[in-house]
Scaffold this active site. Structure first.
Site: not given
Length: 740
Positions: A523-525, A528
């Site tokens: 999740a998030s980074g 990414y």
């Protein structure tokens, strides 16, 4: 769930600096993708020592995407049999079948595009049996196992997605799964005795282990579970085994699932601290514990959906494994059964036995399989069996190699002085591994050495390197690895490091197939990184997404006044005190700049995600806004391509690399640990004096809290991944300390 800081700092929300709470994902504006081939051009001049990049690719090959919902049936047909246990096993092996529900509509899942990667047990032939016996004769002493032995594995506590060396403590998911595969083919192993205790890992890891239990049962060998302490995760694994045993005094608490969230805004008000938080993305709950006293409507909606997914998956798998209707499982949970006798009577466990009595049962199971009964039951434990090489069992792969890069933990750009090896994802180190797969480093070094005094031109096209000099022209192809798999288990972290790794993965994907395999969370980074790959594979209950930003700072003016502290600042520049002046709130123009900066950061994050997933910005906006999804729901919305574990990722990588599915490949672990002297001494010291490594992680987080963060809400992660026994008051204190 209140475990936010001390217990698992590698998976926590970013600490909040005393001057600023920053969780903005700042990335460069994505460039359009032309139809031409990607091209890297470097020139080396005789007056310069090194390589100077005169031009770089404006874009990379954009892999084709199928935007419709994808999840995959892991079985091709259903075999009819009269044996009830075999029928249950057949039903359990249909891990990712049929439909999921999104917005109250059934979304049909198709597996036509991607192979399932399902484990198929092949009974060894005469020649292979002879080869294995011959290799066992010359096996190293620590690989010797008595015939008819039972493999014992104790699953307890944390389970890492990384490989472990002999000096590391704890369990390793790759080695657990490998032991199941080896035991299935090892003629010396008659069965598995699985001791399941309190687990502290995510649901995706539990899914992966459960899948390997079902795969092991295809070998015809027995596997029994012993559960002295049993909650939902432990029973989820145990019910996949052939039989379940528990002692008379076992702790059973199969009462359901909860999600909790702590809020310290009231505490901050009492001590005179005013958090000023700019949240972009209505579902981005990071920071809510600072600015709110109750759960927001959007956060409640998101957590409810995640909770429903986990609860629904648990009920479905347990009902299938035990041959009961889903309604019976729900009724059982709501009844609040804890008496061991009733659990046995109703068929939830096989029998009530102590540990030594279960071993006697195992001896009878061996006799049932025709294995010679020994006077003493021969057991081989998890640690010892990890030393048995695949070569001994003739389980080595083929000549085609696929690189496997594991990225586990919080993301940082460089390794800090307080961090220990393998404590998280270090951007610099992971980039080196990615470039190794691209095979660029060796070539560029050779070019510098041989053309230091001449003018040369280097061109990189689709995995080939061409360079010209006055004396020679040479072409090299990066053919060692046919494909690469990025295995991700991360809640995010440093945004700059995430962006740099995203770039390197995109460059790698331009030359060869790259598949992202998600573990507990990406999740998030973490997401990414994953979205740079050609294909993304996630488990049903992987936590992913969280595309949103939050930024802010603390106004400590009232606190300073209460304690008699004064601070004066001299500055030059209109916005010089934007983050430095924590003794006052934002000025109107500062607040406007802060808000516009956060909005722009979110737009960049969202647009790059849309580019990577071949989605329109409006379509991405619908699934972004900081919302966390389970892998199943993410697949239906185009954030994930396939549902499955590492074996499915390997199958897809083979498909993308045009390798026949029936051909063996060799997975090359580029993250394999090698023990260093400081690590050995650190391990010994921790054992002798009881040093709490989480305190070191706390100090590191508080020391290196500067910089942009792309991190999923730590409270959300902890509540859904475990830590249900934490003290809420203690958790509030830890949350507060992490914000200083």
């Amino acid at each position: 769930m209140a475990k936010l800081l001390f217990l698992q700092t590698s998976h926590l929300a970013s600490p909040i600096h005393r001057c600023a709470v920053t969780a903005i994902l700042s990335v460069p504006k994505p460039l359009p993708i032309p139809s031409s081939l990607p091209r890297l051009l470097f020139r080396c001049h005789y007056r310069h020592i090194g390589l100077v990049a005169l031009s770089s690719p404006s874009s990379l090959r954009e892999p084709s995407r199928n935007l419709k919902a994808q999840a995959f049936d892991s079985s091709s047909s259903e075999t009819k049999t009269g044996d009830e246990k075999e029928q249950r096993l057949e039903n359990d092996c249909k891990e990712n079948d049929s439909e999921i529900k999104v917005n109250s509509e059934a979304v049909k899942i198709s597996d036509e595009e991607y192979p399932s990667g399902e484990f198929q047990f092949e009974k060894p032939g005469i020649w292979k049996t002879f080869v294995v016996k011959l290799r066992m004769l010359v096996a190293l002493p620590w690989e010797r196992v008595r015939k008819g032995s039972v493999l014992t594995m104790k699953l307890r506590g944390q389970i890492s997605d990384q490989l472990k060396n002999r000096f590391s403590s704890g369990l390793s998911l790759p080695q657990i799964c490998e032991n199941f595969v080896k035991a299935a083919y090892d003629p010396r192993i008659s069965g598995v005795y699985l001791h399941i205790d309190s687990l502290n890992c995510g649901w995706a890891k539990v899914e992966e282990i459960r899948r390997h239990i079902l795969d092991f049962r295809k070998s015809g060998k027995f596997i029994v579970a012993y559960v002295p302490v049993c909650r939902e995760k432990e029973y989820y694994l145990a019910c996949a085994c052939e039989e379940i045993y528990a002692p008379p005094s076992a702790y059973f608490s199969l009462f359901g699932f909860t999600v909790q969230a702590s809020f310290i805004r009231g505490v901050l008000d009492k001590v005179g601290i005013e958090p000023q938080v700019e949240r972009i993305g209505k579902y981005k709950s990071a920071g809510d514990q600072l600015i709110r006293k109750t759960m927001s409507k959007e956060n409640c909606e998101m957590l409810t959906a995640l909770l429903d997914n986990i609860y629904g998956a648990w009920v479905d798998k347990v009902s299938s494994a035990k041959g009961k209707e889903s309604e019976n499982v729900v009724e059982f949970i709501n009844e609040g059964v804890f008496q061991i006798e009733k659990l046995k009577t109703d068929g939830w466990i096989t029998d009530i036995q102590y540990d030594d009595e279960v071993l006697q049962v195992i001896s009878k199971l061996k006799e049932r399989l025709g294995v010679q009964k020994d006077k003493f039951l021969s057991l081989v434990d998890y640690r010892k069996y990890c030393k048995v090489r695949k070569w001994t069992l003739d389980l080595l792969g083929g000549k085609d190699q696929i690189a496997l890069i594991r990225a586990s933990g919080s993301i940082s750009r460089v390794r800090g002085p307080l961090s220990s090896p393998g404590s998280g994802i270090v951007g610099e180190q992971l980039i080196e591994k990615i470039r190794t797969v691209r095979d660029l480093y060796d070539f560029l070094v050779e070019i510098v050495a041989s053309h230091l005094h001449c003018l040369c031109e280097i061109t990189y096209i689709k995995g080939n390197i061409h360079y010209e000099g006055f004396w020679r022209r040479k072409t090299m192809e990066s053919k060692r690895y046919k494909a690469a798999i990025i295995r991700i288990d991360s809640p995010g972290g440093d945004a700059l490091a995430s962006d740099l790794m995203w770039r390197e993965i995109r460059l790698l994907a331009a030359s060869k197939p790259v598949v992202a395999s998600m573990s507990d969370l990406a999740a998030s980074g973490g997401y990414y990184m994953a979205m740079a790959a050609d294909t993304i594979v996630a488990e049903n209950l992987t936590l992913t997404g969280s595309i949103g930003v939050v930024t802010g700072k603390f106004n400590l003016g009232n606190l300073y006044e209460k304690i008699g502290f004064n601070k004066e600042i001299l500055s030059r520049g209109k916005y010089a005190e934007l983050l430095a002046a924590e003794n006052r709130p934002f000025k109107p123009d500062e607040a406007e700049l802060f808000s516009r900066s956060a909005q722009r950061a979110y737009q960049q994050f969202r647009d790059k995600a849309a580019l990577s997933r071949s989605m329109s910005e409006d379509k991405m906006e619908e699934v972004a806004q900081g919302r966390v999804w389970t892998g199943k729901d993410a697949a239906s919305r185009g954030l994930v391509d396939a549902i499955g574990g590492l074996s499915r990722a390997v199958a897809i990588a083979k498909q993308k690399a045009n390798i026949p599915q029936d051909r063996k490949v060799t997975l090359v672990e580029l993250s394999r640990p090698s023990p260093t002297l400081p690590e050995i001494l650190s391990g010994i010291g921790s054992t002798l004096v009881g040093v709490d490594t989480t305190v070191k992680a706390l100090l590191q987080d508080m020391t290196f809290s500067e910089g942009v963060q792309a991190r999923m809400d730590g409270i959300l992660f902890e509540r859904l991944e475990g830590a249900s026994n934490s003290n809420p008051i203690f958790g509030l204190i830890k949350d507060y300390l992490s914000s200083l």
